[in-house]
Design a protein around this motif. Structure first.
Motif, PDB file in Angstrom:
ATOM      1  N   PHE A 193      15.481   4.301   9.154  1.00  0.00           N
ATOM      2  CA  PHE A 193      14.523   3.302   9.617  1.00  0.00           C
ATOM      3  C   PHE A 193      15.204   2.383  10.633  1.00  0.00           C
ATOM      4  O   PHE A 193      16.309   1.891  10.393  1.00  0.00           O
ATOM      5  CB  PHE A 193      14.028   2.500   8.414  1.00  0.00           C
ATOM      6  N   ASP A 194      14.538   2.144  11.752  1.00  0.00           N
ATOM      7  CA  ASP A 194      15.117   1.353  12.840  1.00  0.00           C
ATOM      8  C   ASP A 194      14.910  -0.130  12.544  1.00  0.00           C
ATOM      9  O   ASP A 194      13.926  -0.738  12.989  1.00  0.00           O
ATOM     10  CB  ASP A 194      14.474   1.747  14.170  1.00  0.00           C
ATOM     11  N   TRP A 195      15.861  -0.717  11.809  1.00  0.00           N
ATOM     12  CA  TRP A 195      15.700  -2.109  11.384  1.00  0.00           C
ATOM     13  C   TRP A 195      15.745  -3.069  12.575  1.00  0.00           C
ATOM     14  O   TRP A 195      15.001  -4.059  12.602  1.00  0.00           O
ATOM     15  CB  TRP A 195      16.777  -2.483  10.366  1.00  0.00           C
ATOM     16  N   CYS A 196      16.579  -2.810  13.553  1.00  0.00           N
ATOM     17  CA  CYS A 196      16.660  -3.697  14.722  1.00  0.00           C
ATOM     18  C   CYS A 196      15.319  -3.755  15.445  1.00  0.00           C
ATOM     19  O   CYS A 196      14.839  -4.842  15.802  1.00  0.00           O
ATOM     20  CB  CYS A 196      17.761  -3.236  15.669  1.00  0.00           C
ATOM     21  N   HIS A 197      14.712  -2.600  15.661  1.00  0.00           N
ATOM     22  CA  HIS A 197      13.390  -2.558  16.301  1.00  0.00           C
ATOM     23  C   HIS A 197      12.373  -3.298  15.448  1.00  0.00           C
ATOM     24  O   HIS A 197      11.542  -4.055  15.966  1.00  0.00           O
ATOM     25  CB  HIS A 197      12.963  -1.102  16.506  1.00  0.00           C
ATOM     26  N   PHE A 198      12.452  -3.093  14.142  1.00  0.00           N
ATOM     27  CA  PHE A 198      11.476  -3.703  13.240  1.00  0.00           C
ATOM     28  C   PHE A 198      11.613  -5.228  13.207  1.00  0.00           C
ATOM     29  O   PHE A 198      10.624  -5.955  13.348  1.00  0.00           O
ATOM     30  CB  PHE A 198      11.642  -3.138  11.836  1.00  0.00           C
ATOM     31  N   SER A 199      12.825  -5.734  13.019  1.00  0.00           N
ATOM     32  CA  SER A 199      13.001  -7.181  12.921  1.00  0.00           C
ATOM     33  C   SER A 199      12.647  -7.873  14.229  1.00  0.00           C
ATOM     34  O   SER A 199      12.050  -8.961  14.235  1.00  0.00           O
ATOM     35  CB  SER A 199      14.432  -7.525  12.488  1.00  0.00           C
ATOM     36  N   HIS A 200      12.997  -7.253  15.355  1.00  0.00           N
ATOM     37  CA  HIS A 200      12.626  -7.808  16.655  1.00  0.00           C
ATOM     38  C   HIS A 200      11.111  -7.799  16.825  1.00  0.00           C
ATOM     39  O   HIS A 200      10.513  -8.793  17.273  1.00  0.00           O
ATOM     40  CB  HIS A 200      13.295  -7.003  17.776  1.00  0.00           C
ATOM     41  N   GLY A 201      10.485  -6.685  16.433  1.00  0.00           N
ATOM     42  CA  GLY A 201       9.033  -6.590  16.542  1.00  0.00           C
ATOM     43  C   GLY A 201       8.315  -7.564  15.621  1.00  0.00           C
ATOM     44  O   GLY A 201       7.261  -8.115  15.964  1.00  0.00           O
ATOM     45  N   LEU A 202       8.894  -7.788  14.442  1.00  0.00           N
ATOM     46  CA  LEU A 202       8.291  -8.734  13.500  1.00  0.00           C
ATOM     47  C   LEU A 202       8.331 -10.151  14.074  1.00  0.00           C
ATOM     48  O   LEU A 202       7.360 -10.915  13.955  1.00  0.00           O
ATOM     49  CB  LEU A 202       9.030  -8.681  12.164  1.00  0.00           C
TER      50      LEU A 202
ATOM     51  N   LEU B 188       0.804  -1.223   0.000  1.00  0.00           N
ATOM     52  CA  LEU B 188       0.000   0.000   0.000  1.00  0.00           C
ATOM     53  C   LEU B 188       0.833   1.269   0.000  1.00  0.00           C
ATOM     54  O   LEU B 188       0.331   2.328  -0.368  1.00  0.00           O
ATOM     55  CB  LEU B 188      -0.942   0.017   1.214  1.00  0.00           C
ATOM     56  N   LEU B 189       2.095   1.188   0.409  1.00  0.00           N
ATOM     57  CA  LEU B 189       2.871   2.419   0.531  1.00  0.00           C
ATOM     58  C   LEU B 189       4.361   2.136   0.421  1.00  0.00           C
ATOM     59  O   LEU B 189       4.817   1.012   0.586  1.00  0.00           O
ATOM     60  CB  LEU B 189       2.563   3.135   1.846  1.00  0.00           C
ATOM     61  N   SER B 190       5.116   3.193   0.126  1.00  0.00           N
ATOM     62  CA  SER B 190       6.571   3.166   0.141  1.00  0.00           C
ATOM     63  C   SER B 190       7.084   4.342   0.972  1.00  0.00           C
ATOM     64  O   SER B 190       6.300   5.164   1.461  1.00  0.00           O
ATOM     65  CB  SER B 190       7.136   3.238  -1.282  1.00  0.00           C
ATOM     66  N   HIS B 191       8.402   4.417   1.104  1.00  0.00           N
ATOM     67  CA  HIS B 191       9.068   5.485   1.855  1.00  0.00           C
ATOM     68  C   HIS B 191       8.707   5.481   3.342  1.00  0.00           C
ATOM     69  O   HIS B 191       8.674   6.530   3.987  1.00  0.00           O
ATOM     70  CB  HIS B 191       8.760   6.875   1.255  1.00  0.00           C
ATOM     71  N   GLN B 192       8.437   4.309   3.878  1.00  0.00           N
ATOM     72  CA  GLN B 192       8.128   4.210   5.299  1.00  0.00           C
ATOM     73  C   GLN B 192       9.405   4.365   6.121  1.00  0.00           C
ATOM     74  O   GLN B 192      10.378   3.627   5.938  1.00  0.00           O
ATOM     75  CB  GLN B 192       7.492   2.855   5.603  1.00  0.00           C
ATOM     76  N   LEU B 193       9.411   5.324   7.034  1.00  0.00           N
ATOM     77  CA  LEU B 193      10.570   5.566   7.889  1.00  0.00           C
ATOM     78  C   LEU B 193      10.308   5.202   9.347  1.00  0.00           C
ATOM     79  O   LEU B 193      11.234   5.191  10.160  1.00  0.00           O
ATOM     80  CB  LEU B 193      10.998   7.030   7.803  1.00  0.00           C
ATOM     81  N   ASP B 194       9.056   4.902   9.679  1.00  0.00           N
ATOM     82  CA  ASP B 194       8.653   4.627  11.055  1.00  0.00           C
ATOM     83  C   ASP B 194       8.496   3.116  11.239  1.00  0.00           C
ATOM     84  O   ASP B 194       7.550   2.514  10.720  1.00  0.00           O
ATOM     85  CB  ASP B 194       7.339   5.349  11.344  1.00  0.00           C
ATOM     86  N   ALA B 195       9.409   2.500  11.979  1.00  0.00           N
ATOM     87  CA  ALA B 195       9.381   1.048  12.154  1.00  0.00           C
ATOM     88  C   ALA B 195       8.119   0.585  12.870  1.00  0.00           C
ATOM     89  O   ALA B 195       7.537  -0.449  12.515  1.00  0.00           O
ATOM     90  CB  ALA B 195      10.626   0.599  12.923  1.00  0.00           C
ATOM     91  N   ALA B 196       7.690   1.327  13.880  1.00  0.00           N
ATOM     92  CA  ALA B 196       6.486   0.935  14.623  1.00  0.00           C
ATOM     93  C   ALA B 196       5.254   0.973  13.732  1.00  0.00           C
ATOM     94  O   ALA B 196       4.398   0.082  13.787  1.00  0.00           O
ATOM     95  CB  ALA B 196       6.305   1.848  15.837  1.00  0.00           C
ATOM     96  N   GLN B 197       5.158   2.006  12.899  1.00  0.00           N
ATOM     97  CA  GLN B 197       4.028   2.098  11.974  1.00  0.00           C
ATOM     98  C   GLN B 197       4.048   0.947  10.968  1.00  0.00           C
ATOM     99  O   GLN B 197       3.002   0.407  10.603  1.00  0.00           O
ATOM    100  CB  GLN B 197       4.058   3.438  11.236  1.00  0.00           C
ATOM    101  N   HIS B 198       5.240   0.579  10.524  1.00  0.00           N
ATOM    102  CA  HIS B 198       5.324  -0.498   9.537  1.00  0.00           C
ATOM    103  C   HIS B 198       4.936  -1.840  10.161  1.00  0.00           C
ATOM    104  O   HIS B 198       4.300  -2.679   9.502  1.00  0.00           O
ATOM    105  CB  HIS B 198       6.728  -0.567   8.949  1.00  0.00           C
TER     106      HIS B 198
END
Length: 400
Positions: A245-254, A193-203
């Motif tokens: 983009f906070d990849w560590c936060h994102f991968s842990h959250g995923l 639905l979107l690109s250019h996402q910079l917010d890991a929590a939102q993603h």
């Protein structure tokens, strides 16, 4: 991955020549491979990582990535041919609206999974599959509306667009798939639905909504689903390169998201492009003129948006670094500026040829090199290369 300009400095000094203006792309293949390897290793086991080659399809780039990704994503028949020519066995998926019959044929005959964008596209693929007596693996790209979807600077869905199947047409498409299951091998759903996402929590919230919706449809329509393709969408912060983009936060959250979700959810597949290759490349251009106009100072470089369209496409002043060149053997003066604001422009006959604006520099002179970072994705590959028939830049690949 944080950008390290120092790796390129010595190479650039070696390339600089007093009798030939420099304009080039440089790519650090070792850094690219390391970045991809880190992405892959940090993802949960139930997640596949594909690279969207539209971001940068140069063969050295793809070769550096091939052993660190689960496959490639193509968006045209030309990209399918390019991948199959060089990587005949790599898993390949085909996305994008407006697929030609010839492209659908190419996908079927080359064992490419097709992401269906409309009912009519599905009907045409079915006809081609029956003609060749070759089953087609498909995902249905659906464009749902989520009430709390937070917009980014580039939206491909969540509202009426040319992308994906409208939810009201999903039932009809699934019926066609079910009625022709001998030719159409349904694998799951594709959301992007979107690109250019910079917010890991939102993603993470968006992916959670994707998974929840796919599971609802799975139960509602009694479907067997192999995986959910969640696209890419992770952006690069060109305006503040130290805040990515906070990849560590994102991968842990995923990982937590998948642990907490229903055990019967399908696998997840990413198809990332910009976030994978942007950091590994730089665009460098020699300063050929410095002049003032009113209150503005304009630094004209050899090149411009016909080589490097990213700043115009993203509507930002691109981050850069001035690399001083000490040698000067010209028989005329060397214009320069100390401690002032500059606008960096190219050679094109348009005021839109603007790469950076209102940026402070300590010193810059004609003959110096301007290095634009984060130029490894959607840079050369989205540019109008032959406008005014200027020479193309060099392409230089630093080995691992």
């Amino acid at each position: 991955m944080m950008f390290d300009a120092e790796k390129f400095i010595s190479v650039i000094h070696d390339l600089a020549h007093p009798d030939k203006s420099l304009c080039a792309y440089l790519y650090d293949l070792g850094a690219l491979a390391s970045h991809a390897r880190n992405i892959k290793s940090s993802l949960p086991d139930r997640v596949n990582f594909f690279y969207a080659i539209k971001a940068n399809s140069d063969l050295p780039i793809l070769s550096a990535l091939a052993e660190h990704v689960d496959g490639f994503e193509a968006s045209s028949g030309g990209e399918i041919q390019w991948v199959r020519q060089n990587f005949p066995d790599v898993p390949l998926i085909f996305s994008g609206p407006g697929k030609l019959d010839t492209e659908l044929e190419l996908a079927i005959l080359n064992n490419v999974t097709v992401h269906i964008e409309s009912r009519f596209e599905l009907e045409r693929l079915l006809h081609i599959a029956r003609h060749y007596q070759q089953p087609a693996e498909i995902l249905l790209r659906v464009n749902p509306h989520f009430e709390d979807l937070r917009a980014t600077s580039l939206m491909m869905g969540g509202k009426p667009t040319q992308f994906g199947i409208s939810v009201e047409h999903l039932s009809d498409c699934l019926k066609m798939v079910r009625d022709n299951s001998d030719c159409l091998y349904f694998q799951g759903f594709h959301f992007h639905l979107l690109s250019h996402q910079l917010d890991a929590a939102q993603h993470l919230r968006l992916l959670s909504a994707y998974i929840e919706q796919a599971v609802k449809w799975k139960e509602e329509f009694n479907l067997v689903i192999d995986h959910i393709n969640v696209g890419g969408g992770i952006g690069v912060n060109y305006k503040d390169i130290d805040q990515q983009f906070d990849w560590c936060h994102f991968s842990h959250g995923l990982n937590n998201l998948l642990i907490g979700a229903a055990k019967n959810i399908p696998k997840i597949r990413f198809e990332m492009g910009r976030y994978v290759s942007a950091f590994c490349g730089v665009y460098v251009a020699e300063v050929i003129d410095i002049k003032t106009s009113g209150n503005g100072t304009y630094v004209v470089v050899k090149g411009g948006t016909h080589h490097f369209r990213t700043p115009y496409a993203q509507n930002h002043s691109h981050p850069f670094k001035v690399i001083p060149v000490s040698t000067w053997k010209k028989p005329y003066s060397r214009p320069g500026l100390r401690h002032g604001k500059v606008n960096i422009v190219g050679q094109l006959c348009t005021p839109k040829d603007l790469l950076a604006f209102d940026e402070m520099v300590g010193e810059i002179r004609v003959g110096d090199i301007v290095l634009f970072s984060h130029a490894g994705a959607y840079a050369w590959h989205i540019s109008h290369h032959d406008f005014l028939r200027h020479a193309h830049p060099q392409h230089i690949y630093l080995p691992a």
